[in-house]
Motif scaffolding. Structure first.
Motif, PDB file in Angstrom:
ATOM      1  N   SER A  89      60.734  55.962   9.068  1.00  0.00           N
ATOM      2  CA  SER A  89      59.806  55.027   9.689  1.00  0.00           C
ATOM      3  C   SER A  89      59.771  53.731   8.878  1.00  0.00           C
ATOM      4  O   SER A  89      60.132  53.701   7.699  1.00  0.00           O
ATOM      5  N   GLU A  90      59.315  52.698   9.519  1.00  0.00           N
ATOM      6  CA  GLU A  90      59.190  51.404   8.843  1.00  0.00           C
ATOM      7  C   GLU A  90      58.264  51.518   7.633  1.00  0.00           C
ATOM      8  O   GLU A  90      58.507  50.904   6.593  1.00  0.00           O
ATOM      9  N   LYS A  91      57.227  52.334   7.759  1.00  0.00           N
ATOM     10  CA  LYS A  91      56.286  52.519   6.643  1.00  0.00           C
ATOM     11  C   LYS A  91      56.998  53.129   5.436  1.00  0.00           C
ATOM     12  O   LYS A  91      56.808  52.672   4.305  1.00  0.00           O
ATOM     13  N   HIS A  92      57.818  54.160   5.648  1.00  0.00           N
ATOM     14  CA  HIS A  92      58.541  54.763   4.528  1.00  0.00           C
ATOM     15  C   HIS A  92      59.498  53.754   3.888  1.00  0.00           C
ATOM     16  O   HIS A  92      59.577  53.652   2.662  1.00  0.00           O
ATOM     17  N   ILE A  93      60.223  53.011   4.710  1.00  0.00           N
ATOM     18  CA  ILE A  93      61.163  52.024   4.179  1.00  0.00           C
ATOM     19  C   ILE A  93      60.412  50.958   3.391  1.00  0.00           C
ATOM     20  O   ILE A  93      60.850  50.539   2.312  1.00  0.00           O
ATOM     21  N   MET A  94      59.251  50.518   3.888  1.00  0.00           N
ATOM     22  CA  MET A  94      58.451  49.517   3.183  1.00  0.00           C
ATOM     23  C   MET A  94      58.010  50.055   1.812  1.00  0.00           C
ATOM     24  O   MET A  94      58.117  49.362   0.802  1.00  0.00           O
ATOM     25  N   GLU A  95      57.533  51.303   1.784  1.00  0.00           N
ATOM     26  CA  GLU A  95      57.113  51.922   0.515  1.00  0.00           C
ATOM     27  C   GLU A  95      58.292  52.027  -0.446  1.00  0.00           C
ATOM     28  O   GLU A  95      58.162  51.747  -1.641  1.00  0.00           O
ATOM     29  N   MET A  96      59.456  52.446   0.052  1.00  0.00           N
ATOM     30  CA  MET A  96      60.642  52.562  -0.798  1.00  0.00           C
ATOM     31  C   MET A  96      61.056  51.196  -1.334  1.00  0.00           C
ATOM     32  O   MET A  96      61.434  51.060  -2.501  1.00  0.00           O
ATOM     33  N   SER A  97      60.978  50.181  -0.495  1.00  0.00           N
ATOM     34  CA  SER A  97      61.363  48.822  -0.906  1.00  0.00           C
ATOM     35  C   SER A  97      60.429  48.286  -1.988  1.00  0.00           C
ATOM     36  O   SER A  97      60.886  47.665  -2.954  1.00  0.00           O
ATOM     37  N   HIS A  98      59.113  48.518  -1.844  1.00  0.00           N
ATOM     38  CA  HIS A  98      58.153  48.101  -2.881  1.00  0.00           C
ATOM     39  C   HIS A  98      58.468  48.786  -4.211  1.00  0.00           C
ATOM     40  O   HIS A  98      58.465  48.155  -5.266  1.00  0.00           O
ATOM     41  N   LEU A  99      58.724  50.086  -4.153  1.00  0.00           N
ATOM     42  CA  LEU A  99      59.038  50.829  -5.363  1.00  0.00           C
ATOM     43  C   LEU A  99      60.351  50.338  -5.970  1.00  0.00           C
ATOM     44  O   LEU A  99      60.453  50.171  -7.193  1.00  0.00           O
ATOM     45  N   ASP A 100      61.342  50.064  -5.138  1.00  0.00           N
ATOM     46  CA  ASP A 100      62.625  49.562  -5.638  1.00  0.00           C
ATOM     47  C   ASP A 100      62.441  48.220  -6.347  1.00  0.00           C
ATOM     48  O   ASP A 100      63.014  48.005  -7.417  1.00  0.00           O
ATOM     49  N   ARG A 101      61.626  47.332  -5.783  1.00  0.00           N
ATOM     50  CA  ARG A 101      61.367  46.044  -6.443  1.00  0.00           C
ATOM     51  C   ARG A 101      60.680  46.258  -7.793  1.00  0.00           C
ATOM     52  O   ARG A 101      60.989  45.573  -8.773  1.00  0.00           O
ATOM     53  N   SER A 102      59.762  47.215  -7.859  1.00  0.00           N
ATOM     54  CA  SER A 102      59.102  47.525  -9.136  1.00  0.00           C
ATOM     55  C   SER A 102      60.101  48.031 -10.159  1.00  0.00           C
ATOM     56  O   SER A 102      60.039  47.672 -11.338  1.00  0.00           O
ATOM     57  N   CYS A 103      61.037  48.863  -9.720  1.00  0.00           N
ATOM     58  CA  CYS A 103      62.075  49.373 -10.621  1.00  0.00           C
ATOM     59  C   CYS A 103      62.948  48.234 -11.138  1.00  0.00           C
ATOM     60  O   CYS A 103      63.255  48.169 -12.338  1.00  0.00           O
ATOM     61  N   LYS A 119      62.166  45.063 -11.365  1.00  0.00           N
ATOM     62  CA  LYS A 119      61.379  44.215 -12.262  1.00  0.00           C
ATOM     63  C   LYS A 119      61.233  44.870 -13.632  1.00  0.00           C
ATOM     64  O   LYS A 119      61.409  44.217 -14.660  1.00  0.00           O
ATOM     65  N   GLN A 120      60.940  46.162 -13.655  1.00  0.00           N
ATOM     66  CA  GLN A 120      60.797  46.856 -14.927  1.00  0.00           C
ATOM     67  C   GLN A 120      62.135  46.919 -15.670  1.00  0.00           C
ATOM     68  O   GLN A 120      62.178  46.812 -16.891  1.00  0.00           O
ATOM     69  N   SER A 121      63.237  47.067 -14.938  1.00  0.00           N
ATOM     70  CA  SER A 121      64.571  47.051 -15.558  1.00  0.00           C
ATOM     71  C   SER A 121      64.824  45.715 -16.244  1.00  0.00           C
ATOM     72  O   SER A 121      65.336  45.669 -17.365  1.00  0.00           O
ATOM     73  N   GLU A 122      64.445  44.627 -15.571  1.00  0.00           N
ATOM     74  CA  GLU A 122      64.621  43.287 -16.148  1.00  0.00           C
ATOM     75  C   GLU A 122      63.753  43.110 -17.390  1.00  0.00           C
ATOM     76  O   GLU A 122      64.192  42.540 -18.389  1.00  0.00           O
TER      77      GLU A 122
END
Length: 186
Positions: free
Chosen positions: A126-140, A142-145
């Motif tokens: 669902s779009e909601k799951h993809i949105m949640e995954m995308s937010h988490l991926d951006r956090s990862c 950012k933390q990697s950087e």
């Protein structure tokens, strides 16, 4: 998020006291109703999901840390894992009545409208799951950087019935599934 953090810790630390937790949930539900609150069952489901995933990780031999309220609010993970080889993992947990199957997906594979989970297969979410995954991926990312170390993200959905609704104790078959999944992370 501070409330969630405190209640999640409380549930985790009292998992062996079913009678107490049953009364605890009842009192919280009554207090919520008396103050005109709404959405208590959704909040409870979220706490049960986080607590249950914590129990699953512990039973799989991992040492998870709950994200602090600030981390949860701004960086999106519910938990952090520090694996051998300095590998850091952020995990977002969901517990829902809307899914029938467990979802365990790397955010590295997330791309709208689906997740490529095998070389020749795409699993659609669902779009909601993809949105949640995308937010988490951006956090990862950012933390990697910020740390100069690779940070991986995993999005986990535990369907209703996979965890005890009072203690968050996971069903044995769910623990076994995750032991296999987590073995690939180490």
């Amino acid at each position: 998020t501070s409330w969630n953090f405190l209640v999640t810790n409380h549930v985790i630390n009292n998992k062996d006291n079913r009678g107490y937790l049953s009364e605890f949930w009842g009192a919280l539900g009554e207090a919520d109703a008396m103050t005109g609150g709404s959405g208590f069952e959704g909040k409870k489901r979220g706490i049960i999901g986080q607590s249950g995933l914590y129990h699953i990780m512990r039973e799989a031999g991992l040492n998870p840390d709950l994200a602090t309220p600030k981390e949860d609010a701004f960086k999106k993970p519910d938990m952090k894992l520090h694996l051998p080889g300095s590998k850091n993992v952020l995990v977002q947990a969901k517990h829902t009545i809307l899914e029938r199957d467990v979802i365990f997906e790397s955010t590295d594979d997330a791309a709208y409208p689906g997740v490529v989970s095998k070389e020749d297969a795409t699993r659609h979410f669902s779009e909601k799951h993809i949105m949640e995954m995308s937010h988490l991926d951006r956090s990862c990312q950012k933390q990697s950087e910020e740390t100069g170390k690779k940070v991986s993200g995993y999005y986990v959905v535990l369907p209703e019935g996979s965890l005890d609704s009072i203690t968050a104790e996971p069903k044995p078959e769910v623990v076994e599934l995750f032991k296999k999944k987590f073995a690939t992370l180490a």
